[in-house]
Design an enzyme around this catalytic site. Structure first.
Site, short mmCIF file in Angstrom:
data_model
loop_
_atom_site.label_atom_id
_atom_site.label_comp_id
_atom_site.label_asym_id
_atom_site.label_seq_id
_atom_site.Cartn_x
_atom_site.Cartn_y
_atom_site.Cartn_z
N THR A 1 -1.85 19.59 -8.93
CA THR A 1 -1.99 20.89 -9.43
C THR A 1 -3.49 20.76 -9.83
OG1 THR A 1 -1.20 20.51 -11.87
CG2 THR A 1 0.23 21.54 -10.34
N SER B 1 -5.61 21.58 -12.83
CA SER B 1 -5.13 22.13 -14.33
C SER B 1 -5.75 23.42 -14.61
CB SER B 1 -5.75 21.02 -15.19
OG SER B 1 -5.24 19.66 -14.84
N SER C 1 -8.19 18.42 -7.18
CA SER C 1 -9.24 19.36 -6.32
C SER C 1 -10.66 19.01 -6.50
CB SER C 1 -8.79 20.57 -7.23
OG SER C 1 -9.50 20.62 -8.53
N HIS D 1 -5.26 8.76 -5.82
CA HIS D 1 -4.52 7.88 -4.88
C HIS D 1 -4.06 8.41 -3.49
CE1 HIS D 1 -0.45 8.49 -7.05
NE2 HIS D 1 -0.99 9.48 -6.82
N ASP E 1 -5.86 3.48 -6.97
CA ASP E 1 -5.03 3.46 -8.06
C ASP E 1 -5.89 3.66 -9.37
OD1 ASP E 1 -3.11 3.44 -10.28
OD2 ASP E 1 -1.67 1.85 -9.14
N THR F 1 1.03 7.89 -11.31
CA THR F 1 2.41 7.39 -10.36
C THR F 1 1.76 6.38 -9.41
OG1 THR F 1 2.52 8.91 -8.82
CG2 THR F 1 4.06 9.14 -10.63
N1 SAH Z 1 -8.11 17.09 -12.66
C1 SAH Z 1 -7.41 17.28 -11.51
C2 SAH Z 1 -5.77 17.12 -11.97
C3 SAH Z 1 -5.03 17.14 -10.81
S1 SAH Z 1 -3.40 16.95 -10.95
C4 SAH Z 1 -7.56 18.84 -11.11
O1 SAH Z 1 -7.63 19.56 -12.51
O2 SAH Z 1 -7.70 19.35 -10.09
C5 SAH Z 1 -3.32 14.94 -11.14
C6 SAH Z 1 -3.79 14.22 -9.99
O3 SAH Z 1 -3.41 12.82 -10.29
C7 SAH Z 1 -3.17 14.23 -8.56
O4 SAH Z 1 -4.06 14.85 -7.83
C8 SAH Z 1 -2.39 12.89 -8.40
O5 SAH Z 1 -2.63 12.52 -6.88
C9 SAH Z 1 -3.44 12.21 -9.12
N2 SAH Z 1 -2.74 10.59 -9.50
C10 SAH Z 1 -1.24 10.54 -9.87
N3 SAH Z 1 -1.29 9.29 -9.96
C11 SAH Z 1 -2.31 8.56 -9.73
C12 SAH Z 1 -2.72 7.28 -9.72
N4 SAH Z 1 -2.19 6.19 -10.02
N5 SAH Z 1 -4.02 6.99 -9.27
C13 SAH Z 1 -5.06 7.96 -9.04
N6 SAH Z 1 -4.55 9.35 -8.88
C14 SAH Z 1 -3.36 9.47 -9.46
#
Ligand code: SAH
Length: 241
Positions: free
Chosen positions: A58, A60, A89, A117, A150, A236
């Site tokens: 999402t 945020s 995004s 990731h 990651d 994750t």
């Molecule tokens: N700040 C972003 C939040 C996106 S939601 C916004 O407002 O658009 C959280 C994001 O974390 C997702 O895009 C997901 O793919 C990413 N994410 C989850 N685990 C991750 C990891 N281990 N390493 C990098 N990104 C990760």
């Protein structure tokens, strides 16, 4: 609060967040007015709520982006280096870049690295940012870079960072992220609460996440503070392709 702060244009949304004191700092306000959320949130861009962007992620809610900038603002000066983990995004990455790259015509070489990731989301962030001339220039100049990796490992290549933002809930306060902070520097990170080693959310209890603000002082000492409760998607392992 959510309905109250929404707007019918980007500027109206940001003005409402400012009136509600969710934005207090004028630089944060200007940086957010400078990024049209419609380039990043496909549906209801000016609503103060999170919106799906695909791949289980999402964008945020605007008020969460405000909190992140407000907590980090002292470490977001023209010339600062920033890491945005879970960039999704790309919206917040762009706002952070507006804060650290200075006014047009100045030569502050600030930089923001956005990490996600999911490769499709990294592509999405790049193309979202290319929707504005200013976003395109920030990417072309290398002042903004989106990387597939990651985020739990940070991004050592460009460390140390004045500010690190984490946009997904971590299972722990990853020490490697604190290592990659400059002294002085600040980390803003949502972390799952544990009760006797068990994550509350895994037991079906909602709201087990808190924002932690971690400061590395100029002398290298580290101060951690739990500041408020939140609900983020988890940080994750990457999904298997
Ligand atoms: N700040 C972003 C939040 C996106 S939601 C916004 O407002 O658009 C959280 C994001 O974390 C997702 O895009 C997901 O793919 C990413 N994410 C989850 N685990 C991750 C990891 N281990 N390493 C990098 N990104 C990760």
């Amino acid at each position: 609060m959510a309905w109250y702060c929404s707007g019918s244009t980007n500027t109206e949304l940001i003005e409402n967040l400012y009136k509600a004191r969710l934005i207090k700092n004028e630089r944060v306000k200007a940086a957010m007015i400078g990024v049209d959320r419609a380039h990043y949130a496909p549906t209801r861009p000016y609503s103060d709520s999170p919106q799906p962007i695909g791949h289980g992620a999402t964008i945020s809610a605007p008020h969460m982006h405000c909190h992140a900038c407000e907590y980090l603002i002292d470490y977001l000066q023209p010339g600062s280096r920033v890491l945005d983990i879970g960039s999704g995004s790309g919206y917040l990455t762009h706002v952070l870049a507006n804060l650290v790259t200075g006014r047009p015509g100045t030569s502050a070489p600030g930089q923001v690295i956005g990490i996600d990731h999911i490769p499709e989301l990294v592509d999405l962030a790049r193309s979202n940012m290319n929707k504005s001339e200013q976003g395109r220039q920030l990417q072309e100049s290398g002042q903004v870079k989106f990387i597939t990796a990651d985020g739990r490992l940070g991004w050592k290549e460009n460390a140390p960072y004045d500010a690190i933002h984490v946009g997904a809930a971590a299972e722990e306060l990853h020490p490697v992220l604190v290592e990659q902070l400059r002294a002085p520097g600040r980390l803003f990170i949502p972390v799952e609460s544990e009760n006797n080693g068990i994550h509350l959310s895994s037991l079906g209890f909602g709201g087990g996440q808190y924002i932690w603000v971690v400061d590395k002082k100029a002398d290298g000492t580290v101060h951690k503070e739990k500041v408020f409760q939140v609900s983020y998607v988890p940080l994750t392992d990457a999904p298997r392709s």
